[in-house]
Design an enzyme around this catalytic site. Structure first.
Site, PDB file in Angstrom:
ATOM      1  N   PRO A  59       1.059  -0.534   0.160  1.00  0.00           N
ATOM      2  CA  PRO A  59      -0.441   0.178   0.251  1.00  0.00           C
ATOM      3  C   PRO A  59       0.587   1.756   0.324  1.00  0.00           C
ATOM      4  CG  PRO A  59       0.553  -1.281   2.360  1.00  0.00           C
ATOM      5  CD  PRO A  59       1.382  -1.465   1.423  1.00  0.00           C
ATOM      6  N   GLU A  60       0.292   1.831  -1.486  1.00  0.00           N
ATOM      7  CA  GLU A  60       1.095   3.477  -0.961  1.00  0.00           C
ATOM      8  C   GLU A  60       0.217   4.468  -0.798  1.00  0.00           C
ATOM      9  OE1 GLU A  60       3.708   4.427  -4.067  1.00  0.00           O
ATOM     10  OE2 GLU A  60       4.626   2.739  -4.184  1.00  0.00           O
TER      11      GLU A  60
END
Length: 271
Positions: free
Chosen positions: A2-3
DNA sequence: AAGGCGACCTGGAAGC
DNA sequence: TGCTTCCAGGTCGCCT
């Protein structure tokens, strides 16, 4: 996984299922994530979800007496499921709700975190050290230029540094630098204000596009309902080392910076 | 103060 | 086939 875009897509996906819902159970199956899950999370039973926000890559689930913070680390995913769904490997944490749904955190590498922020306990250290949100008006022209003055780190490392700007991880740092025509090795302090302003605009655009596409699905990211994100199909350089640049057909190169892979086009990107 | 790097952890892919 | 090595979306904290 996840960014910023993936966390935001997750937030948008889970919100309609759990907003205003009352917590009926809190299950901690593996307490030891990046930090131990605090015992205070048990105080959520009987409380109602008031809002679901995001700061940097932290999901913030707000209750009347404080905020639950969830960070997905490298490999975490959150799903809203029927509370009766059988537990799978690496399902470490559940919040069950009165509507028979549950928020379930799965995180094989356990670099993620579940934290409790009591009301009035102002920002634990790490939240206060975070830079501006890239999609907000705090991230303006001139900001990167001023921040980069006298800095001798490569621009790629600079962009991925949370005190500078949050939410830009390895995928989107590579993509933004390609689109801005800046080599990842260029020193932050050497770049002109004009180029850094362009980079600022491109970071906003790349992140907003990725959110719109439902995030980037690599190995294990899916939206809250299990559907994949589609941004992976738009990646220009990340994961494409040795392949041809879509713009100029030059072969993309890969180097390592701060132990992370950087992929770039030696022809389209300059110091 | 800024910059570099090991540490945390599991699992999948590639190499031999 | 099976063992070993490398690599992965993050970021803290210690060292220079």
């Amino acid at each position: 996984m996840p960014e910023l875009p993936e966390v935001e897509v997750c937030r948008l996906g889970i919100t309609p299922h759990i907003i205003d819902q009352q917590v009926t159970d809190v299950v901690v199956r593996h307490k030891q994530l990046r930090w131990p899950i605090p015992d205070e999370v048990q105080s959520l039973v009987g409380k109602k979800v008031l809002a679901i926000k995001r700061r940097s890559k932290y999901l913030m689930i707000e209750f009347s007496h404080g905020t639950l913070l969830i960070h997905l680390g490298m490999s975490g995913t959150i799903r809203v499921i029927d509370a009766s769904t059988p537990v799978a490997k690496h399902d470490h944490f559940d919040l069950a709700f009165a509507n028979k749904k549950a928020l379930r955190l799965n995180d094989p590498r356990r670099f993620g975190a579940v934290l409790w922020l009591a009301e009035h306990v102002d920002e634990q250290g790490f939240l206060s050290k975070l830079g501006p949100e890239p999609l907000s008006d705090d991230f303006t022209h001139g900001y990167l230029f001023n921040k980069a003055k006298n800095r001798k780190v490569p621009i790629k490392t600079f962009l991925m540094s949370n005190p500078v700007v949050v939410g830009v991880g390895n995928i989107y740092a590579n993509e933004a630098l390609f689109k801005a025509g800046i080599l990842p090795t260029a020193l932050a302090g050497n770049l002109s204000e004009k180029r850094l302003n362009t980079l600022t605009d491109i970071i906003k655009k790349v992140l907003a596009d990725a959110i719109e596409q439902g995030g980037t699905t690599l190995k294990d990211f899916t939206q809250a309902d299990g559907r994949p994100g589609y941004f992976a199909q738009k990646l220009q350089v990340y994961g494409r080392a040795g392949e041809k640049c879509f713009t100029c057909q030059e072969t993309l190169e890969e180097i390592r910076q701060s132990n992370r892979s950087s992929v770039f086009c030696p022809s389209c990107q300059q110091e």
